[in-house]
Design an enzyme around this catalytic site. Structure first.
Site, mmCIF file in Angstrom:
data_model
loop_
_atom_site.group_PDB
_atom_site.id
_atom_site.type_symbol
_atom_site.label_atom_id
_atom_site.label_comp_id
_atom_site.label_asym_id
_atom_site.label_seq_id
_atom_site.Cartn_x
_atom_site.Cartn_y
_atom_site.Cartn_z
ATOM 1 N N GLN A 48 7.687 -14.185 -1.766
ATOM 2 C CA GLN A 48 7.794 -12.896 -1.073
ATOM 3 C C GLN A 48 6.510 -12.289 -0.521
ATOM 4 O O GLN A 48 6.484 -11.794 0.610
ATOM 5 C CB GLN A 48 8.455 -11.847 -1.990
ATOM 6 C CG GLN A 48 8.736 -10.556 -1.279
ATOM 7 C CD GLN A 48 9.352 -9.462 -2.127
ATOM 8 O OE1 GLN A 48 9.305 -8.304 -1.756
ATOM 9 N NE2 GLN A 48 9.932 -9.769 -3.266
ATOM 10 N N GLU A 54 6.196 -10.403 -8.989
ATOM 11 C CA GLU A 54 6.310 -8.964 -8.736
ATOM 12 C C GLU A 54 6.127 -8.064 -9.966
ATOM 13 O O GLU A 54 5.236 -7.226 -10.019
ATOM 14 C CB GLU A 54 7.689 -8.696 -8.112
ATOM 15 C CG GLU A 54 8.086 -7.240 -8.010
ATOM 16 C CD GLU A 54 7.271 -6.477 -6.993
ATOM 17 O OE1 GLU A 54 7.035 -6.993 -5.894
ATOM 18 O OE2 GLU A 54 6.851 -5.338 -7.308
ATOM 19 N N ASP A 91 4.787 -7.438 -4.466
ATOM 20 C CA ASP A 91 4.918 -8.490 -3.458
ATOM 21 C C ASP A 91 4.789 -7.935 -2.043
ATOM 22 O O ASP A 91 3.838 -8.230 -1.329
ATOM 23 C CB ASP A 91 6.287 -9.170 -3.597
ATOM 24 C CG ASP A 91 6.295 -10.205 -4.704
ATOM 25 O OD1 ASP A 91 5.226 -10.722 -5.030
ATOM 26 O OD2 ASP A 91 7.379 -10.499 -5.228
ATOM 27 N N GLY A 143 2.767 15.239 -7.050
ATOM 28 C CA GLY A 143 1.825 16.114 -6.360
ATOM 29 C C GLY A 143 1.814 17.506 -6.957
ATOM 30 O O GLY A 143 2.328 17.739 -8.054
ATOM 31 N N GLY A 144 1.261 18.433 -6.231
ATOM 32 C CA GLY A 144 1.121 19.789 -6.732
ATOM 33 C C GLY A 144 2.383 20.633 -6.558
ATOM 34 O O GLY A 144 2.419 21.786 -6.987
#
Ligand code: CAO
Length: 451
Positions: free
Chosen positions: A47, A169, A198, A277-278
């Site tokens: 892959q 993977e 991959d 995130g924030g």
């Protein structure tokens, strides 16, 4: 998505959001292929490598894939769904390529590969460490044959204690830090379905190749490009290395475990569906969740749209209440806040929530099943999901080029049959005569040995 608009929505979803259904304007994609003239010697399998070369093929490079006679890329027969046909595993990773069969361990086969090295710009490979060298194709030899050639490799690990290891993977997801930070705190580490080891590393490699081609314009020299899967995964998981460093300065307040009063250990914990995130977020149930495993939506309580969120969910008093009005006050209460929002989302389908929230620019994302993605017309319109026809297996869906270039044609073509272009490459690319080809066939260099 757009077909399932809710009847309860008063205003239409803003034009900005609707834009995703518009077809590419005429004039786009008319000025040739971005990588026209670039020839790739594709010595990849499975892959990671094939992802890279397929993408370069989508962008117009001529990809010549070398495969072992009679066998080919192992994925041709892995996870087979149609008897006797190349698997979707193979067909969806090897579009826009030509296939030539060559036994790289046969003396005549080596000679053909040497001629291909001289005729190509880039050799891409993702063999186990040392395999290419054992075939006799060391960097020194390749560079001597063709000083302009770029040798691009995917390996599991970069130089260091694990550099000799074979990697797949999920090993990369674990070694790159992604698995330890994925899943729920009380459960084991989790791998993700997105193939960040991959396909993610294949993407990194494609960027490295294009950069090396660009530099070659100035220097006239090829160079080696190496992408280790561990590095590729870590690059995609960099926010977690950010959080690791933040831990020294106190608890990670945006994690729900902070609000639950559970202390942090020495390493970044798994954070379930917390937003990285924030802006806090979580996955919430929608109408039908009892029977539909994908009746969920990701809901982000983005600070600038907190007031519309409060109005929408029937909690206008939260706009001014000291426990809820400002983001820091909300952090210790995220679990309770999301439970309240969920009581509202459970009264609507995920598409209704999407429509209602987008009228107020509230960022939400329906959990789309692969069935819904396969049927989504807007993804077909943009060429992100493409149906191609295959002579053995018939029509199948593949993922087209996710990178859209305004002046560049992108055609998505079916994967080649094993050795479909052997004669064509030998004669048209390498200049062998018909007699030469007959001799090569007789030598056993491009055909499978008799069983
Ligand atoms: N003619 C003759 N022999 C060929 C050939 C050809 N055209 N193409 C490959 N081979 C031979 C190789 O020479 C090698 O033989 P030796 O072991 O005798 O040198 C053999 O096929 C197997 O190659 P390999 O070691 O690369 O393959 P594997 O199945 O043992 O391992 C993988 C597979 C993926 C673990 C390993 O290639 C690897 O670690 N690659 C780097 C990381 C990577 O890309 N992983 C992603 C895989 S996708 O999940």
């Amino acid at each position: 998505m757009a077909k399932k608009t809710t009847k309860t929505s008063k205003k239409p979803v803003r034009q900005k959001a609707k834009g995703r259904r518009q077809k590419a304007k005429p004039g786009w994609g008319k000025l040739g292929k971005a990588l026209d003239g670039v020839r790739i010697l594709d010595f990849t399998h499975v892959q990671s490598g094939p992802t890279c070369t397929q993408l370069l093929g989508y962008m117009g490079a001529d990809c010549i894939k070398i495969e072992r006679p009679g066998v080919g890329d192992i994925t041709r027969t892995q996870l087979r769904d149609v008897k006797g046909a190349d698997s979707l595993y193979f067909t969806m990773l090897n579009g826009n390529k030509r296939s030539i069969t060559i036994d790289s361990k046969h003396p005549k086969g080596k000679e053909i590969i040497e001629r291909l090295v001289k005729a190509c710009d880039v050799l891409v490979e993702n063999f186990a460490p040392g395999t290419l060298d054992r075939m006799g194709f060391t960097w020194e030899h390749i560079h001597k044959l063709n000083p302009r050639m770029i040798l691009a490799s995917v390996k599991g690990f970069g130089p260091g204690p694990y550099e000799e290891c074979k990697v797949y993977e999920n090993i990369a997801q674990c070694a790159g830090g992604a698995a330890s930070t994925t899943g729920f705190r009380e459960g084991p580490p989790l791998v993700t379905g997105a193939q960040i080891g991959d396909s993610g590393t294949g993407l990194h490699l494609a960027l490295g190749i294009v950069a090396a081609l660009y530099q070659r314009d100035r220097t006239g020299r090829g160079q080696r490009v190496l992408c280790a899967m561990q590095d590729g995964v870590l690059n995609l998981a960099r926010v977690k290395l950010r959080d690791q460093q933040r831990l020294k300065h106190g608890p990670l307040e945006e994690f729900s475990q902070f609000g639950e009063g559970i202390s942090f250990g020495k390493a970044v914990p798994r954070s379930g569906n917390d937003s990285g995130g924030g802006q806090p977020g979580w996955i919430l149930k929608c109408k039908g969740w009892e029977t539909d495993p994908d009746a969920y939506i990701y809901f982000i309580t983005q600070a600038p749209v907190w007031e519309p969120i409060c109005d929408l969910i029937g909690k206008p008093e939260w706009k001014t209440h000291p426990d809820y009005a400002k983001p820091p006050a909300r952090l210790p209460r995220l679990k309770q806040i999301f439970a309240t929002i969920e009581a509202w989302t459970m009264t609507k389908t995920k598409f209704e929530v999407m429509d209602l929230c987008n009228q107020h620019d509230i960022p939400v994302g329906p959990i789309l099943s692969m069935k819904e993605i396969a049927e989504e017309q807007s993804l077909r319109d943009t060429g992100t999901v493409v149906e191609v026809d295959h002579p053995v297996r018939g029509k199948y869906l593949t993922v087209g080029n996710p990178i859209k270039l305004s002046d560049s044609i992108c055609e998505v073509k079916r994967s080649p049959l094993l050795g479909e272009h052997t004669d064509e490459v030998l004669t048209k690319v390498l200049g062998y005569s018909a007699k030469d080809v007959a001799d090569i066939k007789a030598s056993g260099a491009i055909t499978a040995p008799e069983k």
